[in-house]
Design an enzyme around this catalytic site. Structure first.
Site, PDB file in Angstrom:
ATOM      1  CE  LYS A  82      52.510 -27.263  49.489  1.00  0.00           C
ATOM      2  NZ  LYS A  82      52.338 -26.394  48.330  1.00  0.00           N
ATOM      3  CE  LYS A 137      49.319 -34.244  42.888  1.00  0.00           C
ATOM      4  NZ  LYS A 137      49.346 -33.224  41.890  1.00  0.00           N
ATOM      5  CE  LYS A 157      53.565 -28.126  38.735  1.00  0.00           C
ATOM      6  NZ  LYS A 157      53.038 -26.805  38.996  1.00  0.00           N
TER       7      LYS A 157
HETATM    8  P1  ATP Z   1      52.993 -29.448  43.322  1.00  0.00           P
HETATM    9  O1  ATP Z   1      53.697 -30.744  43.540  1.00  0.00           O
HETATM   10  O2  ATP Z   1      53.874 -28.226  43.404  1.00  0.00           O
HETATM   11  O3  ATP Z   1      51.693 -29.333  44.069  1.00  0.00           O
HETATM   12  P2  ATP Z   1      51.613 -30.381  41.049  1.00  0.00           P
HETATM   13  O4  ATP Z   1      52.405 -31.217  40.103  1.00  0.00           O
HETATM   14  O5  ATP Z   1      50.683 -31.061  41.984  1.00  0.00           O
HETATM   15  O6  ATP Z   1      52.643 -29.466  41.798  1.00  0.00           O
HETATM   16  P3  ATP Z   1      49.874 -28.149  40.721  1.00  0.00           P
HETATM   17  O7  ATP Z   1      50.447 -26.852  40.282  1.00  0.00           O
HETATM   18  O8  ATP Z   1      49.546 -28.375  42.152  1.00  0.00           O
HETATM   19  O9  ATP Z   1      50.841 -29.328  40.205  1.00  0.00           O
HETATM   20  O10 ATP Z   1      48.588 -28.458  39.877  1.00  0.00           O
HETATM   21  C1  ATP Z   1      48.247 -27.813  38.681  1.00  0.00           C
HETATM   22  C2  ATP Z   1      47.058 -28.540  38.086  1.00  0.00           C
HETATM   23  O11 ATP Z   1      47.459 -29.809  37.610  1.00  0.00           O
HETATM   24  C3  ATP Z   1      45.950 -28.796  39.093  1.00  0.00           C
HETATM   25  O12 ATP Z   1      44.700 -28.577  38.474  1.00  0.00           O
HETATM   26  C4  ATP Z   1      46.133 -30.231  39.458  1.00  0.00           C
HETATM   27  O13 ATP Z   1      44.935 -30.848  39.860  1.00  0.00           O
HETATM   28  C5  ATP Z   1      46.645 -30.829  38.154  1.00  0.00           C
HETATM   29  N1  ATP Z   1      47.480 -31.993  38.406  1.00  0.00           N
HETATM   30  C6  ATP Z   1      48.645 -32.003  39.070  1.00  0.00           C
HETATM   31  N2  ATP Z   1      49.169 -33.252  39.093  1.00  0.00           N
HETATM   32  C7  ATP Z   1      48.298 -34.043  38.415  1.00  0.00           C
HETATM   33  C8  ATP Z   1      48.277 -35.438  38.086  1.00  0.00           C
HETATM   34  N3  ATP Z   1      49.259 -36.265  38.451  1.00  0.00           N
HETATM   35  N4  ATP Z   1      47.235 -35.918  37.373  1.00  0.00           N
HETATM   36  C9  ATP Z   1      46.246 -35.095  36.994  1.00  0.00           C
HETATM   37  N5  ATP Z   1      46.195 -33.785  37.277  1.00  0.00           N
HETATM   38  C10 ATP Z   1      47.205 -33.250  37.974  1.00  0.00           C
HETATM   39 MG    MG Z   2      49.677 -29.900  43.668  1.00  0.00          MG
END
Ligand code: ATP
Ligand code: MG
Length: 335
Positions: free
Chosen positions: A113, A196, A199
């Protein structure tokens, strides 16, 4: 009962299907068998500069309402905001003071980051992020900490810091086990099924947001990237797009993937049918989810009461642990 603790950041307007199927749904399932603590790490969400205060506040409320809509039950779980429990920031400071500079700089999330943002936009808060996360965990002495793959290194740091503190001072913290939960599906980006669903992922068309209008969601599923061989089978390596849709449908309808595949193969169905059925399965989940979300969000007083109550119960655990930590460090207790 063993204790479980986990958190999810209030990023964006809505959680996505990966957040739900990969994390929150498992949390819901753990509520009966574990002493469960679930929190929104709002202090972590200010480590990246440039947020709007009004938006942040709204995102936090929306995050809490989504957790409730997903089935987190504030009677059975302690649900709270990190910033309501000042012990997190306080123990976070202690964790910073027992972490080496080199050790902190080796954290890949910080490296990635900060490289992306450049030094001028990188805050000391981003650097301290993993130490605050260690505090989040260690304050509650949980045995089980469900985290995604991306947080594994941070959990490892928390384990090291717990051991370090315990051996340098006195046994104070439980060394948490990094358990990847069974049945937590990994969901991929609809437009780029090698990445994956995320967000902060690049393409919004690849996302299934839980709070999007169902028409938008159906459109996204129908334009999901698949492949050219036309056969519906589960093969994540060679057919990531088709396999992702099968996983989504299987998870949301509680039907084994094999059963779905057999059914499609027997009827000679095409990708159109797979997409249509997957869109239906998503709709059947998100429509009632959204209704519940709206209800929880509308009753702000009740939402605040739930969060207050959660913070009070969290502090009952965190307060004594912090006091014990301070005492063992040699800080003088106030009279
Ligand atoms: P960012 O992109 O901001 O990291 P993110 O979409 O990865 O956001 P997080 O807030 O990092 O979401 O993750 C919240 C929870 O959701 C964590 O436990 C993470 O492992 C799970 N998670 C996030 N994306 C996925 C995915 N595509 N499939 C399964 N689990 C997920
Ligand atoms: Mg994440």
């Amino acid at each position: 009962k063993q204790r479980v603790l986990s958190g999810i950041q209030p990023t964006g307007d809505s959680y996505h299907l990966g957040n739900y199927l990969g994390a929150v749904r498992q949390w819901v399932g753990l509520q009966d068998d574990y002493d469960a603590f679930y929190f929104i790490p709002d202090l972590h969400s200010i480590t990246i500069p440039g947020w709007d205060p009004k938006e942040l506040r709204e995102r936090v409320y929306r995050g809490a309402a989504q957790l409730l809509a997903a089935g987190i039950d504030p009677q059975r779980s302690v649900m709270f905001l990190q910033s309501h429990v000042p012990e997190h920031a306080e123990l976070g400071w202690v964790m910073q003071c027992i972490t080496g500079d080199g050790e902190a700089r080796r954290m890949t999330q910080f490296k990635d980051k900060s490289a992306k943002q450049g030094q001028d936009n990188t805050t000391a808060g981003l650097y301290a992020y993993p130490m605050l996360m260690a505090a989040d965990i260690l304050l509650y002495r949980p045995q089980l900490v469900p985290v995604g793959e991306d947080q594994r290194q941070h959990l490892e740091l928390a384990r090291n810091l717990a051991q370090r503190f315990n051996s340098r001072f006195k046994k104070t913290f439980v060394v948490p086990e990094p358990k990847i939960l069974p049945n937590s599906a990994k969901i991929f980006d609809l437009q780029d099924p090698s990445a994956k669903m995320s967000k902060s992922g690049s393409n919004p068309k690849g996302l299934i947001n839980l709070l999007d209008d169902p028409k938008t969601t159906a459109k996204r599923i129908k334009s999901a990237v698949t492949d050219n061989d036309g056969e519906i089978r589960f093969d994540p390596e060679n057919k990531p797009g088709v396999s992702n849709l099968l996983v989504i449908q299987s998870e949301l309808t509680d039907t084994p993937i094999d059963t779905l595949v057999e059914r499609y193969q027997a009827s000679g169905a095409q990708y159109g049918a797979l997409k249509g059925d997957t869109a239906d399965a998503v709709e059947a989940f998100v429509v009632p989810f959204r209704d519940k979300f709206e209800e929880f969000l509308a009753d702000r007083a009740e939402l605040e009461r739930i969060l207050d109550d959660g913070a009070r119960r969290a502090r009952e655990v965190a307060g004594p642990v912090l006091a014990q930590t301070y005492e063992r460090l040699g800080l003088v207790a106030p009279k």
